[in-house]
Design a protein around this motif. Structure first.
Motif, PDB file in Angstrom:
ATOM      1  N   ASP A  55       0.822  -1.206   0.000  1.00  0.00           N
ATOM      2  CA  ASP A  55       0.000   0.000   0.000  1.00  0.00           C
ATOM      3  C   ASP A  55       0.861   1.264   0.000  1.00  0.00           C
ATOM      4  N   GLU A  56       1.944   1.229   0.769  1.00  0.00           N
ATOM      5  CA  GLU A  56       2.794   2.415   0.868  1.00  0.00           C
ATOM      6  C   GLU A  56       3.513   2.695  -0.447  1.00  0.00           C
ATOM      7  N   ILE A  57       4.007   1.655  -1.091  1.00  0.00           N
ATOM      8  CA  ILE A  57       4.706   1.841  -2.363  1.00  0.00           C
ATOM      9  C   ILE A  57       3.748   2.383  -3.414  1.00  0.00           C
ATOM     10  N   GLN A  58       2.566   1.790  -3.491  1.00  0.00           N
ATOM     11  CA  GLN A  58       1.586   2.262  -4.472  1.00  0.00           C
ATOM     12  C   GLN A  58       1.228   3.732  -4.247  1.00  0.00           C
ATOM     13  N   GLU A  59       1.094   4.116  -2.983  1.00  0.00           N
ATOM     14  CA  GLU A  59       0.753   5.506  -2.689  1.00  0.00           C
ATOM     15  C   GLU A  59       1.899   6.444  -3.059  1.00  0.00           C
TER      16      GLU A  59
END
Length: 270
Positions: A84-88
């Motif tokens: 989730d963090e990478i995608q954001e």
């Protein structure tokens, strides 16, 4: 050696970060425990009518249930964590800062995800397993070596899970919004890891195939190590080798996809 210390520091920082979310952790423990009871009673009815289903007796089947609840957050079987963090960061363009850092992007996020997993194993895994052992007759091992082997298998499961989620996260370079693939990844992980039913239950050629997929390395294999279905030097070597091979394959695929994505980066939002 300096790089190794750096990644250990990243993992420690990630552990401390997740440790600050005490209310969320308590809510997660409660949810895992309640869901564990629901699945455990379902399994009790199923194994009462079909004893030795999938080669497990009822105690082993119930142990599988609570092992799944203990590993649910740690192995991120339903997604989350670094993905989730990478995608954001890709969506907002902050990934450009990450690419300028003098560290390996994949190893940085792997270290962070290992720190996250370590906290969730302790914070959200121990209590549900303890409650399950108190409420049901479980087939937990008495040998400390089996527990050590289980921890090693769990760490390999985390690496395999991260490598799979890293591939999904990198898709945001092209899709911009990776929520669709994230949902698909959650469905695949839930079904093919054994979260719904042990993979040993699936019959014939289909069962043989699903037990060779990478998702089996995330739950089925660690559970079998804990249940001592994979024991002895040969059994454990086969289990660890299966997980390590999938980890290497998926990490290599992530490395290749990362290289393709960062050859020409168009940063969104700036």
């Amino acid at each position: 050696m300096r790089r190794a210390r750096l990644y250990f520091t990243v993992a420690g920082s990630s552990f401390r970060r997740y440790a600050t979310y005490r209310v969320a952790t308590a809510a997660g423990v409660f949810t895992n425990t309640v869901f564990g009871f629901i699945v455990a009673y379902t399994y009790t009815a199923l194994w009462t009518s079909r004893p030795q289903l999938g080669g497990y007796d009822q105690a082993q089947a119930l142990t599988f249930v609570w092992t799944g609840q203990a590993l649910l957050a740690a192995v991120a079987l339903i997604g989350g964590g670094a993905q989730d963090e990478i995608q954001e960061r890709i969506r907002t363009g902050d990934v450009a800062v990450d690419l300028y850092r003098p560290v390996d992007l994949q190893l940085w996020w792997l270290a962070a995800d290992c720190g996250r997993a370590a906290f969730h194993l302790l914070g959200r895994g121990v209590v549900p397993m303890a409650v399950g052992a108190f409420a049901f007759e479980l087939a937990l091992p008495s040998s400390p070596l089996t527990w050590l082997a289980f921890l090693l298998s769990t760490w390999l499961a985390v690496v395999v899970s991260f490598a799979f989620r890293y591939l999904l996260a990198l898709s945001a370079f092209w899709l911009l919004d990776g929520s669709g693939l994230s949902t698909l990844g959650t469905l695949l992980s839930t079904f093919f890891s054994g979260m719904l039913l042990p993979l040993n239950v699936f019959p014939g050629a289909f069962g043989e195939v699903v037990r060779q997929l990478p998702w089996a390395a995330m739950l089925q294999v660690p559970a079998d190590v804990l249940l001592e279905e994979r024991s002895g030097a040969a059994g454990l070597a086969g289990a660890f080798g299966f997980q390590a091979c999938w980890a290497l394959v998926l990490l290599a695929a992530g490395r290749a996809l990362q290289s393709a994505a960062t050859t020409k980066v168009v940063v969104q939002g700036g």
